[in-house]
Scaffold this motif. Structure first.
Motif, PDB file in Angstrom:
ATOM      1  N   ALA A 207       0.854  -1.200   0.000  1.00 60.63           N
ATOM      2  CA  ALA A 207       0.000   0.000   0.000  1.00 60.63           C
ATOM      3  C   ALA A 207       0.880   1.237   0.000  1.00 60.63           C
ATOM      4  O   ALA A 207       1.049   1.919   1.014  1.00 60.63           O
ATOM      5  CB  ALA A 207      -0.936  -0.034   1.209  1.00 60.63           C
ATOM      6  N   LEU A 208       1.427   1.514  -1.154  1.00 63.83           N
ATOM      7  CA  LEU A 208       2.400   2.617  -1.264  1.00 63.83           C
ATOM      8  C   LEU A 208       1.717   3.979  -1.142  1.00 63.83           C
ATOM      9  O   LEU A 208       0.506   4.112  -1.348  1.00 63.83           O
ATOM     10  CB  LEU A 208       3.159   2.521  -2.595  1.00 63.83           C
ATOM     11  N   ALA A 209       2.510   4.996  -0.817  1.00 61.62           N
ATOM     12  CA  ALA A 209       1.979   6.354  -0.802  1.00 61.62           C
ATOM     13  C   ALA A 209       1.580   6.712  -2.226  1.00 61.62           C
ATOM     14  O   ALA A 209       2.279   6.355  -3.184  1.00 61.62           O
ATOM     15  CB  ALA A 209       3.044   7.324  -0.304  1.00 61.62           C
ATOM     16  N   PRO A 210       0.440   7.416  -2.407  1.00 65.88           N
ATOM     17  CA  PRO A 210      -0.002   7.720  -3.755  1.00 65.88           C
ATOM     18  C   PRO A 210       1.082   8.452  -4.547  1.00 65.88           C
ATOM     19  O   PRO A 210       1.755   9.342  -4.027  1.00 65.88           O
ATOM     20  CB  PRO A 210      -1.218   8.636  -3.542  1.00 65.88           C
ATOM     21  N   GLY A 211       1.268   8.041  -5.785  1.00 69.60           N
ATOM     22  CA  GLY A 211       2.198   8.737  -6.673  1.00 69.60           C
ATOM     23  C   GLY A 211       3.653   8.328  -6.523  1.00 69.60           C
ATOM     24  O   GLY A 211       4.522   8.914  -7.158  1.00 69.60           O
ATOM     25  N   SER A 212       3.958   7.307  -5.708  1.00 68.72           N
ATOM     26  CA  SER A 212       5.365   7.001  -5.429  1.00 68.72           C
ATOM     27  C   SER A 212       5.901   5.788  -6.206  1.00 68.72           C
ATOM     28  O   SER A 212       6.942   5.243  -5.859  1.00 68.72           O
ATOM     29  CB  SER A 212       5.560   6.789  -3.918  1.00 68.72           C
ATOM     30  N   ASP A 213       5.223   5.408  -7.270  1.00 64.01           N
ATOM     31  CA  ASP A 213       5.628   4.197  -8.002  1.00 64.01           C
ATOM     32  C   ASP A 213       7.029   4.287  -8.608  1.00 64.01           C
ATOM     33  O   ASP A 213       7.733   3.278  -8.682  1.00 64.01           O
ATOM     34  CB  ASP A 213       4.639   3.894  -9.134  1.00 64.01           C
ATOM     35  N   VAL A 214       7.418   5.480  -9.084  1.00 65.04           N
ATOM     36  CA  VAL A 214       8.736   5.587  -9.713  1.00 65.04           C
ATOM     37  C   VAL A 214       9.811   5.178  -8.707  1.00 65.04           C
ATOM     38  O   VAL A 214      10.724   4.400  -9.026  1.00 65.04           O
ATOM     39  CB  VAL A 214       8.989   7.011 -10.252  1.00 65.04           C
ATOM     40  N   ALA A 215       9.688   5.663  -7.484  1.00 64.89           N
ATOM     41  CA  ALA A 215      10.675   5.321  -6.461  1.00 64.89           C
ATOM     42  C   ALA A 215      10.663   3.821  -6.182  1.00 64.89           C
ATOM     43  O   ALA A 215      11.711   3.182  -6.063  1.00 64.89           O
ATOM     44  CB  ALA A 215      10.398   6.107  -5.181  1.00 64.89           C
ATOM     45  N   LEU A 216       9.458   3.252  -6.117  1.00 65.55           N
ATOM     46  CA  LEU A 216       9.362   1.822  -5.822  1.00 65.55           C
ATOM     47  C   LEU A 216      10.083   0.997  -6.899  1.00 65.55           C
ATOM     48  O   LEU A 216      10.839   0.076  -6.585  1.00 65.55           O
ATOM     49  CB  LEU A 216       7.888   1.422  -5.724  1.00 65.55           C
ATOM     50  N   ALA A 246      20.796   6.270 -11.829  1.00 67.21           N
ATOM     51  CA  ALA A 246      19.665   7.014 -11.254  1.00 67.21           C
ATOM     52  C   ALA A 246      18.961   6.164 -10.204  1.00 67.21           C
ATOM     53  O   ALA A 246      18.511   6.673  -9.169  1.00 67.21           O
ATOM     54  CB  ALA A 246      18.692   7.412 -12.362  1.00 67.21           C
ATOM     55  N   ALA A 247      18.869   4.859 -10.463  1.00 68.24           N
ATOM     56  CA  ALA A 247      18.196   3.976  -9.511  1.00 68.24           C
ATOM     57  C   ALA A 247      19.008   3.849  -8.225  1.00 68.24           C
ATOM     58  O   ALA A 247      18.449   3.774  -7.126  1.00 68.24           O
ATOM     59  CB  ALA A 247      17.982   2.603 -10.142  1.00 68.24           C
ATOM     60  N   ARG A 248      20.339   3.832  -8.390  1.00 69.91           N
ATOM     61  CA  ARG A 248      21.187   3.706  -7.205  1.00 69.91           C
ATOM     62  C   ARG A 248      20.968   4.901  -6.273  1.00 69.91           C
ATOM     63  O   ARG A 248      20.978   4.766  -5.064  1.00 69.91           O
ATOM     64  CB  ARG A 248      22.663   3.610  -7.623  1.00 69.91           C
ATOM     65  N   ALA A 249      20.749   6.072  -6.871  1.00 72.10           N
ATOM     66  CA  ALA A 249      20.516   7.270  -6.051  1.00 72.10           C
ATOM     67  C   ALA A 249      19.251   7.133  -5.208  1.00 72.10           C
ATOM     68  O   ALA A 249      19.094   7.794  -4.198  1.00 72.10           O
ATOM     69  CB  ALA A 249      20.425   8.498  -6.959  1.00 72.10           C
ATOM     70  N   VAL A 250      18.337   6.268  -5.642  1.00 70.73           N
ATOM     71  CA  VAL A 250      17.107   6.050  -4.865  1.00 70.73           C
ATOM     72  C   VAL A 250      17.354   4.907  -3.870  1.00 70.73           C
ATOM     73  O   VAL A 250      17.276   5.106  -2.657  1.00 70.73           O
ATOM     74  CB  VAL A 250      15.923   5.726  -5.799  1.00 70.73           C
ATOM     75  N   GLU A 258      10.092   7.253   0.104  1.00 65.49           N
ATOM     76  CA  GLU A 258       9.085   7.837  -0.801  1.00 65.49           C
ATOM     77  C   GLU A 258       7.744   7.100  -0.730  1.00 65.49           C
ATOM     78  O   GLU A 258       6.686   7.712  -0.807  1.00 65.49           O
ATOM     79  CB  GLU A 258       9.583   7.799  -2.250  1.00 65.49           C
ATOM     80  N   THR A 259       7.805   5.784  -0.634  1.00 65.27           N
ATOM     81  CA  THR A 259       6.559   5.007  -0.669  1.00 65.27           C
ATOM     82  C   THR A 259       5.913   4.891   0.700  1.00 65.27           C
ATOM     83  O   THR A 259       4.745   4.525   0.806  1.00 65.27           O
ATOM     84  CB  THR A 259       6.807   3.564  -1.163  1.00 65.27           C
ATOM     85  N   GLN A 289      -2.311   7.484 -15.059  1.00 64.89           N
ATOM     86  CA  GLN A 289      -2.983   8.767 -14.809  1.00 64.89           C
ATOM     87  C   GLN A 289      -2.253   9.592 -13.759  1.00 64.89           C
ATOM     88  O   GLN A 289      -2.766   9.862 -12.676  1.00 64.89           O
ATOM     89  CB  GLN A 289      -4.419   8.531 -14.332  1.00 64.89           C
ATOM     90  N   ALA A 290      -1.039   9.999 -14.092  1.00 62.13           N
ATOM     91  CA  ALA A 290      -0.231  10.744 -13.135  1.00 62.13           C
ATOM     92  C   ALA A 290       0.690  11.689 -13.890  1.00 62.13           C
ATOM     93  O   ALA A 290       1.023  11.436 -15.051  1.00 62.13           O
ATOM     94  CB  ALA A 290       0.595   9.771 -12.291  1.00 62.13           C
ATOM     95  N   THR A 291       1.101  12.758 -13.236  1.00 66.23           N
ATOM     96  CA  THR A 291       2.053  13.672 -13.886  1.00 66.23           C
ATOM     97  C   THR A 291       3.423  13.012 -14.022  1.00 66.23           C
ATOM     98  O   THR A 291       4.288  13.505 -14.729  1.00 66.23           O
ATOM     99  CB  THR A 291       2.184  14.988 -13.103  1.00 66.23           C
ATOM    100  N   THR A 292       3.600  11.867 -13.331  1.00 63.42           N
ATOM    101  CA  THR A 292       4.821  11.078 -13.518  1.00 63.42           C
ATOM    102  C   THR A 292       4.504   9.783 -14.261  1.00 63.42           C
ATOM    103  O   THR A 292       5.281   8.827 -14.205  1.00 63.42           O
ATOM    104  CB  THR A 292       5.430  10.706 -12.148  1.00 63.42           C
ATOM    105  N   GLY A 293       3.378   9.746 -14.952  1.00 58.25           N
ATOM    106  CA  GLY A 293       2.883   8.500 -15.560  1.00 58.25           C
ATOM    107  C   GLY A 293       3.881   7.851 -16.512  1.00 58.25           C
ATOM    108  O   GLY A 293       4.155   6.653 -16.425  1.00 58.25           O
ATOM    109  N   ALA A 294       4.425   8.638 -17.438  1.00 57.61           N
ATOM    110  CA  ALA A 294       5.340   8.054 -18.423  1.00 57.61           C
ATOM    111  C   ALA A 294       6.583   7.506 -17.720  1.00 57.61           C
ATOM    112  O   ALA A 294       7.090   6.433 -18.078  1.00 57.61           O
ATOM    113  CB  ALA A 294       5.715   9.091 -19.479  1.00 57.61           C
ATOM    114  N   ASP A 295       7.084   8.231 -16.719  1.00 56.80           N
ATOM    115  CA  ASP A 295       8.256   7.732 -15.990  1.00 56.80           C
ATOM    116  C   ASP A 295       7.920   6.477 -15.181  1.00 56.80           C
ATOM    117  O   ASP A 295       8.758   5.579 -15.044  1.00 56.80           O
ATOM    118  CB  ASP A 295       8.815   8.815 -15.064  1.00 56.80           C
ATOM    119  N   LYS A 296       6.718   6.414 -14.643  1.00 57.78           N
ATOM    120  CA  LYS A 296       6.319   5.184 -13.948  1.00 57.78           C
ATOM    121  C   LYS A 296       6.401   4.010 -14.920  1.00 57.78           C
ATOM    122  O   LYS A 296       6.904   2.933 -14.591  1.00 57.78           O
ATOM    123  CB  LYS A 296       4.874   5.287 -13.430  1.00 57.78           C
TER     124      LYS A 296
END
Ligand SMILES: Nc1nc2c(c(=O)[nH]1)N[C@H]1C(S)=C(S)[C@@H](COP(=O)(O)OP(=O)(O)OC[C@H]3O[C@@H](n4cnc5c(=O)[nH]c(N)nc54)[C@H](O)[C@@H]3O)O[C@H]1N2
Ligand SMILES: Nc1nc2c(c(=O)[nH]1)N[C@H]1C(S)=C(S)[C@@H](COP(=O)(O)OP(=O)(O)OC[C@H]3O[C@@H](n4cnc5c(=O)[nH]c(N)nc54)[C@H](O)[C@@H]3O)O[C@H]1N2
Ligand code: SF4
Ligand SMILES: [Mo]
Length: 882
Positions: A207-216, A246-250, A258-259, A289-296
């Protein structure tokens, strides 16, 4: 009569159906031979026959509110578009179309706009739906390709469902997945901020925080660094170093921060992904359906590319489409930044090829306006003429009040629809009656690239005409050649030929093998998965990319760095909660069709806001009362559904209710409409809002044989079909002077023609009124100072029962003392089984979903309600234990 094979007009699973017209209607069954569903149907598919009546249909062309002939309507549309183009240029006009058009309809609309009008101002409701997936695919693969097939969900050992409530939104595919898990064991992980029915069926719910999929997924990519398929990465990809950096930085720590998920929970998921060869990641609107949708999307694709888990049986990323023909729309290029046949607007060679093929005067060379920008342009007065086909933007686009204002301002609005009154059609200058599902012929493509026929099994009613015919008539009247198609088969042949033109393996979409189908073969076409090249060199591949062969210039895929970004607007003191929106099991979008079936309304009959008990307490909201949900853009009033399944800090409101069915529940009127910078898809799942109790002093519930006419003076109302009539929820902020007068007006009771019984309990503030005509109940109204506790299903049953004097009193009393058992809220829409019946079965000893199905039939058909049945069994056990 023989059954006619067709496909379902709802979701992108694309189930095959058999429609058998009978004297008293149509019988609809699942097609046992169709490879999407093998005979299964969900509740919506199973209720299709109940939605085919002609009431509420638009059956004649209408111009400025008056019925006109087709000639008059088409001439006016053609002339007004031509005048606007002559005076202001091609970009002063636009089409806004839909993934619910058939491929043939879509093809001619796109051809008219891009090839003959010469603008790319044709966008689709797919912008609200698939745009981020399209962008993600094109950035990674060089093409908008869904590599896998449904079978992969059955062959996988790990299925990750990201932002996809599959149990409710792709029910038959979900049932296939659950059946495979029962057969051969597989692990299901659901990634969704809410505990949906899908999440409850999963083995692990993140149950991640909304909008945090990129970090996950960046955290996952980092974890996978040591598990890469180095040969695949070296031969078939580029960009893995930058993506990994970039992933290592997360990393795990960043992903956990983030999640909001504990690191050990994330690590458990990461390890099972790393350790499992056969992984399918299914994603839908919680991703897109997110402003980070394409990156997700790219964050997910990265993980599959790095491990080479793509295009192999049981392995791959899987973007499931929502609408029945979202995929077909992408194939014909019905978006403002694409060309037909998966060709690129930016590619001069593709534009030349297209212009030669179409023999057209021009081909658009600049991207057109994407949906949200298009409606902003309309609002700013930059669009002179707009044609909307098969979509209801006044309800489904963000910033819905601004959409209303834009449509009012636009000098000329044409709407092609099957229904007379929608929130969009109220702004139309010209209304064109389209043929509906069951009346029209053509093809659709489902989520797994499978093309199926939709076939007519009903005559065209009134003056309704298929969408392709309407578009080609307008094109011809505008003086354009290239639109003389005798029928959909000829359009399909042209489309198929175009996909093969100059292709030679450079584009994923190749239907060359279907380009010379004659009319009889088109009529008989059985479901076929693309690619279907004219001369397959090897046996046709079912999947893409197992051995590379991407559609970039160097034929390599791209891994993209996906740095984390927050949603456009975060919650703050003024708007402390995050509004999430989406679907419910038994309604389809803006309800123009599903709301016709009483049994589909019985599951959830009202607009609601789902709130965690902690937030409900914090904001003083009691269960089942009315709540005002407020954002910077607007406010709505809906029922409180207090539930542990909701995530604290977030609320959920379904997208379905419109001004046709409720006083003020258009959830898109709250949404600001920030868009993803790459895909243009709006952020529909993350809007800061405030909630407070709506001050009402009375609540009411009514059943009525006639459609009630709720009054603007009410604080709240919501209308739904019921067996034998209608049901209405209502509430007011002041008691009316005369309850009988309110009742008569609401339910259309004429004095003299009905016997009205009234009951008043002054102390409790309760009022009850019932009107009878002999043995028939015409209408009943129950009023109380708090939410009315009369059983809805019992009250609805009274509409079709026979009544004598004694039962008149029972109706007033609000209970069935006549031996009619109360089924309670509907759980199984296929077999019509209610909560109380299931509880009774459990008390009588049924202790498993199978046992309940044996006793009540609940869950024995489509299975979408099996998780809810399971939850009821647990609840009964708990209450027995307590
Ligand atoms: N019953 C029914 N079925 C339908 C439709 C319908 O109207 N009714 N419509 C069809 C269409 S067009 C579509 S596009 C599909 C949509 O199908 P889905 O995408 O499955 O449906 P939604 O309910 O829109 O959203 C899915 C989930 O995303 C979650 N979510 C919200 N924010 C986030 C987030 O930040 N991250 C993650 N991981 N999840 C998040 C929501 O809580 C929700 O449960 O359904 C199709 N099927
Ligand atoms: N807040 C919020 N908003 C959303 C979403 C969300 O999750 N949250 N989801 C978005 C998504 S994914 C989607 S796909 C959209 C869907 O949103 P819409 O496309 O606006 O919804 P529908 O109710 O499916 O509208 C289809 C219209 O076409 C008509 N119609 C049906 N058949 C035909 C036909 O054969 N021909 C013609 N001409 N008309 C026909 C119907 O009567 C109806 O008016 O909503 C988007 N909006
Ligand atoms: S899952 Fe249901 S709505 Fe979707 S295509 Fe199949 S029957 Fe239709
Ligand atoms: Mo959608």
């Amino acid at each position: 009569m023989k059954a006619i094979g067709t496909s379902c007009p709802y979701c992108g699973v694309g189930c095959g159906l058999l429609a058998k017209p009978r004297r008293d209607g149509v019988e609809i069954a699942g097609d046992p031979e169709h490879p999407a569903n093998f005979g299964r149907l969900c509740s919506k598919g199973a209720a299709l026959a109940e939605t085919l009546s002609l009431d509420e249909r638009l059956l004649r062309p209408v111009s400025d509110g008056r019925r006109v002939s087709w000639d008059v309507a088409l001439d006016r549309v053609a002339a007004t578009f031509a005048e606007a183009i002559a005076a202001h240029g091609p970009d002063s006009v636009a089409f806004y179309v839909s993934g619910q058009l058939l491929t043939e309809d879509y093809y001619v609309a796109n051809k008219l706009m891009k090839g003959f009008i010469g603008s790319a101002n044709i966008d689709s409701n797919s912008r609200l739906c698939m745009a981020s997936a399209v962008t993600g695919h094109r950035r990674a693969f060089g093409s908008d390709t869904v590599p896998g097939t449904y079978e992969d969900l059955e062959l996988a050992d790990l299925v990750v469902l990201v932002g996809a409530n599959l149990a409710w939104c792709h029910p038959v595919l979900f049932q296939r997945l659950l059946a495979a898990r029962r057969r051969r064991g597989a692990r299901i992980v659901a990634i969704d901020p809410r505990r949906t029915v899908t999440a409850e069926a999963a083995d692990l719910h993140l149950a991640l925080a909304p909008g945090s999929d990129v970090a996950l997924f960046a955290g996952l990519l980092d974890h996978l660094a040591g598990h890469a398929d180095t040969a695949y990465v070296a031969r078939h990809t580029r960009g893995s170093e930058d993506a990994l950096a970039a992933a290592r930085a997360v990393g795990l720590a960043g992903a956990s921060a983030e999640t909001g998920l504990p690191a050990d929970e994330l690590a458990e998921f990461y390890e099972s992904f790393a350790a499992t060869e056969r992984v399918v990641t299914v994603f839908s609107q919680g991703v897109n359906q997110a402003t980070t949708g394409a990156d997700k999307v790219n964050a997910i694709l990265n993980c599959h590319l790095l491990t080479g888990r793509i295009g192999r049986p049981g392995a791959g990323p899987f973007s499931v489409t929502g609408q029945p023909n979202a995929m077909g729309g992408r194939e014909v290029g019905g978006l403002a930044n694409m060309l037909a046949a998966h060709m690129c607007l930016e590619d001069a060679g593709h534009r030349r090829l297209l212009q030669d093929f179409w023999q057209s005067p021009t081909v658009a060379s600049r991207p057109g306006l994407k949906a949200v920008d298009l409606f902003r342009a309309i609002g700013d007065g930059r669009i002179e003429a707009l044609w909307i086909m098969a979509t209801n933007p006044a309800d489904s686009l963000p910033d819905a009040h601004a959409v209303d204002a834009a449509l009012e301002r636009c000098p000329f609005v044409v709407v092609s629809d099957v229904v007379r009154h929608t929130d969009t059609s109220r702004h139309a200058d010209v209304l064109l009656p389209a043929a509906a599902w069951g009346e029209k012929d053509g093809t659709v493509t489902n989520s797994e690239r499978r093309i199926s026929r939709q076939r007519a099994f009903l005559p065209l009613p009134g003056e309704a005409r298929p969408d392709w015919w309407i578009v080609t008539e307008v094109a011809r009247r505008m003086g354009f050649p290239g639109f003389d198609f005798p029928g959909p088969a000829a359009i399909f042949r042209e489309h198929a030929a175009l996909t093969a033109a100059g292709n030679a393996g450079t584009r994923d979409l190749d239907l060359g093998g279907l380009a010379s189908l004659d009319d009889a073969a088109y009529e008989a076409l059985t479901p076929v998965q693309w690619p279907v090249p004219a001369a397959p060199v090897v046996p046709a591949e079912k999947r893409f990319f197992a051995a590379g062969g991407f559609f970039t210039r160097d034929r390599r895929a791209r891994l993209l760095p996906t740095p984390t970004r927050r949603p456009a607007k975060l919650a703050d003191d003024e708007f402390p909660l995050v509004l999430n929106t989406g679907r419910i099991r038994d309604q389809w979008h803006t309800m123009t069709r599903t709301a016709k079936a009483a049994r589909l309304a019985a599951h959830l009959a009202e607009p609601f806001v789902e709130i965690h008990p902690r937030d409900a307490r914090r904001f003083g909201i009691r269960p089942a009362t009315l709540v005002r949900v407020q954002s910077t853009r607007g406010a709505i009033v809906v029922r409180a559904l207090v539930s542990e399944r909701q995530r604290p800090g977030s609320v959920f409101v379904p997208m379905h209710w419109t001004d046709r069915f409720s006083s003020n529940a258009r959830v898109d009127s709250l949404i600001a409409g920030a868009v993803d910078p790459h895909s243009g898809q709006p952020e529909l799942k993350h809007t800061p809002v405030a909630i407070r109790p709506e001050p009402v002093v009375w609540y009411g519930f009514a059943v009525s044989a006639r459609r009630p006419a709720p009054d603007a003076a009410l604080s709240y109302w919501a209308l739904a079909r019921a067996a034998g009539g209608w049901r209405l929820e209502l509430a007011g902020d002041a008691a009316p002077a005369d309850w009988s007068a309110l009742f008569a007006k609401l339910c259309g009771i004429r004095t003299g023609s009905a016997e009205v019984h009234a009951y008043r309990d002054v102390q409790r503030g309760a009022h009850r009124l019932a009107a009878f005509a002999g043995h028939r109940l015409l209408a009943a109204l129950y009023v109380a100072p708090g939410p009315v506790s009369v059983s809805r299903s019992w009250a609805v049953a009274q509409l079709v029962a026979r009544h004598d004097q004694e039962r008149h009193l029972a109706v007033l009393a609000g209970h069935g003392d006549s031996g009619m058992p109360d089924a309670g809220a509907l759980v199984c829409a296929c077999c019509i089984v209610g909560v109380r019946q299931i509880e009774a079965a459990v008390l009588a000893g049924a202790d498993s979903v199978e046992a309940v199905a044996a006793a009540t039939r609940a869950g024995s058909n489509c299975g979408s309600c099996r998780t809810e049945v399971g939850r009821l069994i647990d609840a009964c056990r708990l209450s027995k234990a307590g």
